[in-house]
Write a protein that holds these residues in place. Structure first.
Motif, PDB file in Angstrom:
ATOM      1  N   GLY A  32       0.815  -1.023   0.012  1.00  0.00           N
ATOM      2  CA  GLY A  32       0.102   0.136  -0.036  1.00  0.00           C
ATOM      3  C   GLY A  32       0.696   1.076  -0.073  1.00  0.00           C
ATOM      4  N   SER A  33       2.139   1.148   0.079  1.00  0.00           N
ATOM      5  CA  SER A  33       3.031   2.433   0.181  1.00  0.00           C
ATOM      6  C   SER A  33       3.507   2.643  -1.395  1.00  0.00           C
ATOM      7  CB  SER A  33       4.259   1.995   0.883  1.00  0.00           C
ATOM      8  OG  SER A  33       3.898   1.605   2.184  1.00  0.00           O
ATOM      9  N   THR A  34       4.014   3.854  -1.597  1.00  0.00           N
ATOM     10  CA  THR A  34       4.466   4.467  -2.707  1.00  0.00           C
ATOM     11  C   THR A  34       6.059   4.676  -2.415  1.00  0.00           C
ATOM     12  OG1 THR A  34       2.363   5.300  -3.110  1.00  0.00           O
ATOM     13  CG2 THR A  34       4.536   6.404  -4.221  1.00  0.00           C
ATOM     14  N   TYR A  35       7.044   4.237  -3.401  1.00  0.00           N
ATOM     15  CA  TYR A  35       8.391   4.366  -3.228  1.00  0.00           C
ATOM     16  C   TYR A  35       9.065   4.861  -4.314  1.00  0.00           C
ATOM     17  CZ  TYR A  35       7.796   0.859   0.455  1.00  0.00           C
ATOM     18  OH  TYR A  35       7.506   0.256   1.639  1.00  0.00           O
ATOM     19  N   THR A  36      10.350   5.416  -4.543  1.00  0.00           N
ATOM     20  CA  THR A  36      11.026   5.621  -5.621  1.00  0.00           C
ATOM     21  C   THR A  36      11.629   4.345  -5.878  1.00  0.00           C
ATOM     22  OG1 THR A  36      13.097   6.356  -4.579  1.00  0.00           O
ATOM     23  CG2 THR A  36      11.375   8.043  -5.108  1.00  0.00           C
ATOM     24  N   VAL A  37      12.292   3.849  -7.060  1.00  0.00           N
ATOM     25  CA  VAL A  37      12.930   2.848  -7.414  1.00  0.00           C
ATOM     26  C   VAL A  37      14.239   2.652  -6.570  1.00  0.00           C
ATOM     27  CG1 VAL A  37      14.134   1.700  -9.410  1.00  0.00           C
ATOM     28  CG2 VAL A  37      11.958   2.843  -9.906  1.00  0.00           C
ATOM     29  N   GLN A  38      14.892   3.878  -6.474  1.00  0.00           N
ATOM     30  CA  GLN A  38      16.200   3.810  -5.753  1.00  0.00           C
ATOM     31  C   GLN A  38      15.828   3.460  -4.328  1.00  0.00           C
ATOM     32  OE1 GLN A  38      19.183   4.183  -6.993  1.00  0.00           O
ATOM     33  NE2 GLN A  38      19.535   3.211  -4.821  1.00  0.00           N
ATOM     34  N   GLN A  39      14.692   3.788  -3.745  1.00  0.00           N
ATOM     35  CA  GLN A  39      14.617   3.453  -2.376  1.00  0.00           C
ATOM     36  C   GLN A  39      14.014   1.933  -2.026  1.00  0.00           C
ATOM     37  OE1 GLN A  39      10.895   6.259  -1.671  1.00  0.00           O
ATOM     38  NE2 GLN A  39      12.082   7.520  -0.426  1.00  0.00           N
ATOM     39  N   ALA A  91      15.445  -0.216  -3.895  1.00  0.00           N
ATOM     40  CA  ALA A  91      16.715  -1.070  -4.090  1.00  0.00           C
ATOM     41  C   ALA A  91      17.349  -0.903  -2.843  1.00  0.00           C
ATOM     42  CB  ALA A  91      17.296  -0.162  -5.154  1.00  0.00           C
ATOM     43  N   ASP A  92      17.438   0.297  -2.007  1.00  0.00           N
ATOM     44  CA  ASP A  92      18.103   0.371  -0.666  1.00  0.00           C
ATOM     45  C   ASP A  92      17.327  -0.409   0.183  1.00  0.00           C
ATOM     46  OD1 ASP A  92      19.547   2.483  -2.017  1.00  0.00           O
ATOM     47  OD2 ASP A  92      18.455   4.066  -1.316  1.00  0.00           O
ATOM     48  N   ILE A  93      15.946  -0.524   0.161  1.00  0.00           N
ATOM     49  CA  ILE A  93      15.499  -1.302   1.298  1.00  0.00           C
ATOM     50  C   ILE A  93      15.587  -2.898   1.275  1.00  0.00           C
ATOM     51  CG2 ILE A  93      13.240  -2.256   2.088  1.00  0.00           C
ATOM     52  CD1 ILE A  93      12.030   0.493   1.765  1.00  0.00           C
ATOM     53  N   VAL A  94      15.606  -3.273  -0.007  1.00  0.00           N
ATOM     54  CA  VAL A  94      16.288  -4.827  -0.460  1.00  0.00           C
ATOM     55  C   VAL A  94      17.529  -4.934   0.009  1.00  0.00           C
ATOM     56  CG1 VAL A  94      16.135  -6.366  -2.225  1.00  0.00           C
ATOM     57  CG2 VAL A  94      14.232  -4.899  -2.278  1.00  0.00           C
ATOM     58  N   PHE A  95      18.362  -3.976  -0.415  1.00  0.00           N
ATOM     59  CA  PHE A  95      19.758  -4.053  -0.234  1.00  0.00           C
ATOM     60  C   PHE A  95      19.891  -4.430   1.346  1.00  0.00           C
ATOM     61  CE2 PHE A  95      24.210  -2.794   0.997  1.00  0.00           C
ATOM     62  CZ  PHE A  95      24.966  -3.323  -0.203  1.00  0.00           C
ATOM     63  N   ALA A 107      22.644  -6.993  -1.380  1.00  0.00           N
ATOM     64  CA  ALA A 107      22.971  -6.919  -2.702  1.00  0.00           C
ATOM     65  C   ALA A 107      21.981  -6.096  -3.466  1.00  0.00           C
ATOM     66  CB  ALA A 107      23.122  -8.040  -3.461  1.00  0.00           C
ATOM     67  N   SER A 108      22.624  -5.522  -4.490  1.00  0.00           N
ATOM     68  CA  SER A 108      21.102  -4.478  -5.166  1.00  0.00           C
ATOM     69  C   SER A 108      20.479  -5.412  -6.102  1.00  0.00           C
ATOM     70  CB  SER A 108      22.177  -3.484  -5.844  1.00  0.00           C
ATOM     71  OG  SER A 108      22.778  -2.643  -5.203  1.00  0.00           O
ATOM     72  N   ASN A 146      22.418  -4.095 -13.582  1.00  0.00           N
ATOM     73  CA  ASN A 146      21.424  -2.987 -14.174  1.00  0.00           C
ATOM     74  C   ASN A 146      20.374  -3.060 -13.030  1.00  0.00           C
ATOM     75  OD1 ASN A 146      19.989  -1.115 -15.416  1.00  0.00           O
ATOM     76  ND2 ASN A 146      20.035  -2.362 -17.302  1.00  0.00           N
ATOM     77  N   LEU A 147      19.911  -1.657 -12.523  1.00  0.00           N
ATOM     78  CA  LEU A 147      18.938  -1.225 -11.641  1.00  0.00           C
ATOM     79  C   LEU A 147      17.560  -1.678 -12.344  1.00  0.00           C
ATOM     80  CD1 LEU A 147      18.079  -0.490  -8.801  1.00  0.00           C
ATOM     81  CD2 LEU A 147      18.561   1.689  -9.365  1.00  0.00           C
ATOM     82  N   PHE A 148      17.408  -1.155 -13.447  1.00  0.00           N
ATOM     83  CA  PHE A 148      16.343  -1.151 -14.273  1.00  0.00           C
ATOM     84  C   PHE A 148      15.834  -2.190 -15.022  1.00  0.00           C
ATOM     85  CE2 PHE A 148      18.381   2.996 -13.734  1.00  0.00           C
ATOM     86  CZ  PHE A 148      17.707   3.248 -12.538  1.00  0.00           C
TER      87      PHE A 148
END
Length: 385
Positions: free
Chosen positions: A310-317, A319-323, A328-329, A369-371
């Motif tokens: 139910g939340s909204t994130y940026t793609v980078q956020q 990636a950071d949470i999963v890291f 790992a990214s 690649n992040l995307f």
């Protein structure tokens, strides 16, 4: 060196006892090559045993029986009766654990093999890999034999063979790394996919994909350009029979690797993933391990990867949470909502290096690649329904 089904791991260990105490001349199939060859057989790529080649028929028998799903003890007992082997000798080794110790004794040598094993079967003659020409190993043994007194088998070979191993067939693409593809059902099912209900609310497995060094999928098995021998399972019915015999795996696959499509079956989904991504992987000869590995990797991960539904994130956020959770990214894949084109987190890829000799994956590594998909920037705002 030949790599066989892990199901007969301990059976091969038991054979070590027979090999060590058997007497009499070594029989090399139906030839006289025993005078010039020292064969080493490496079962499953995890250990090495010095063997008498006369017992290869026993190994062949147990391997063939393993595909039928029979209990391990019944495997070697049936083959012992057919080939008139003394099963008491095996009993002294198999249940005691001594065979397992014999296998571990050589695991370090296998791990440091030069040239290193790249795929299976991996046959080496005088430190030269035969690659896809391994079935012609007799030819290479005879080529490497000097002098005029060669066995009759070698004299029957073509007289114009080169005395050294030259251009061997070019090998097929081999994996450089793997991606565990995880899909977020609430996003996938709000896109173009019509899904069954209830829709899972945790990451489910899409597949485990063998990728080359350019992050491209390794092509699947092709009879015209085979990547492994013998031919891997290429029929859905055969895969189903193999999977259904492992009750725990079968249940886990239904829970963690479901086909979300409204009219799709689970077994078809699994078979499609196996055919496209498993038949030319390090698991080409070990389909059960392929699926078990994916289940184990998924089980070790957080069901929502630390993200809040139910939340909204940026793609980078994201990636950071999963890291923070896996060290790992990941690679993030976005899709769009069919109603309003909002970006949503559709899939996530966790990258792993190639498995070791025991077909076990290590810790995750950074994806290159992040995307992926509709994401093209770390600042893209995505919803996590």
């Amino acid at each position: 060196m030949a790599y066989l089904q892990p199901l007969i791991f301990y059976i091969l260990a038991a054979l070590a006892i027979i090999w060590l105490i058997s007497s009499g001349p070594v029989k090399v199939f139906r030839t006289d090559l025993h005078t010039i060859i020292n064969l080493r057989l490496v079962p499953w790529g995890n250990a090495e045993i010095h063997c008498q080649i006369e017992l290869l028929e026993f190994i062949r028998c147990t391997e063939q029986q393993s595909f039928k799903g029979a209990p391990v003890e019944a495997l070697w007992k049936d083959c012992s009766e057919k080939l008139r082997f003394n099963e008491e000798i095996i009993k002294k080794c198999y249940p005691t654990g001594f065979g397992y110790k014999l296998l571990l004794q050589y695991s370090n040598e296998t791990a440091h093999l030069k040239p290193p094993q790249e795929y299976v079967p991996w046959v080496v003659g005088n430190n030269q890999p035969l690659r896809q020409d391994f079935e012609n190993f007799v030819k290479y043994v005879c080529q490497a034999t000097e002098g005029d007194h060669k066995p009759a088998t070698c004299k029957a070979q073509s007289s114009n063979l080169s005395p050294t191993i030259h251009a061997l067939p070019q090998q097929s693409a081999i994996p450089d790394f793997y991606k565990l593809a995880l899909q977020w059902p609430p996003s996938v099912c709000s896109s173009t996919l019509r899904c069954k209900t209830p829709i899972p609310t945790e990451f489910t497995i899409h597949g485990i994909w063998a990728q080359d060094a350019h992050d491209k999928p390794v092509p699947p098995y092709d009879n015209r350009h085979p990547c492994t021998n013998p031919q891997p399972i290429i029929l859905q019915s055969d895969l189903r029979q193999l999977l259904i015999r492992d009750v725990a795996l079968w249940n886990n696959l239904h829970a963690l690797w479901p086909n979300l499509k409204l009219r799709g079956s689970n077994i078809k989904f699994w078979f499609d993933e196996w055919r496209k991504h498993g038949t030319c992987s390090d698991f080409a000869q070990y389909p059960l391990l392929y699926f078990k590995s994916a289940i184990q990797l998924r089980t070790n991960l957080n069901s929502a990867m630390g993200l809040t539904s139910g939340s909204t994130y940026t793609v980078q956020q994201v990636a950071d949470i999963v890291f923070q959770h896996i060290g790992a990214s990941p690679q993030i894949s976005c899709n769009t909502n069919i109603n309003n084109n909002d970006l949503r987190l559709g899939e996530m890829f966790i990258c792993y290096g190639r498995p070791g000799p025991s077909h076990l994956f290590g810790t995750p590594q950074n994806c290159s690649n992040l995307f992926f998909g509709h994401c093209n920037s770390g600042t893209n705002i995505i919803k996590f329904p």
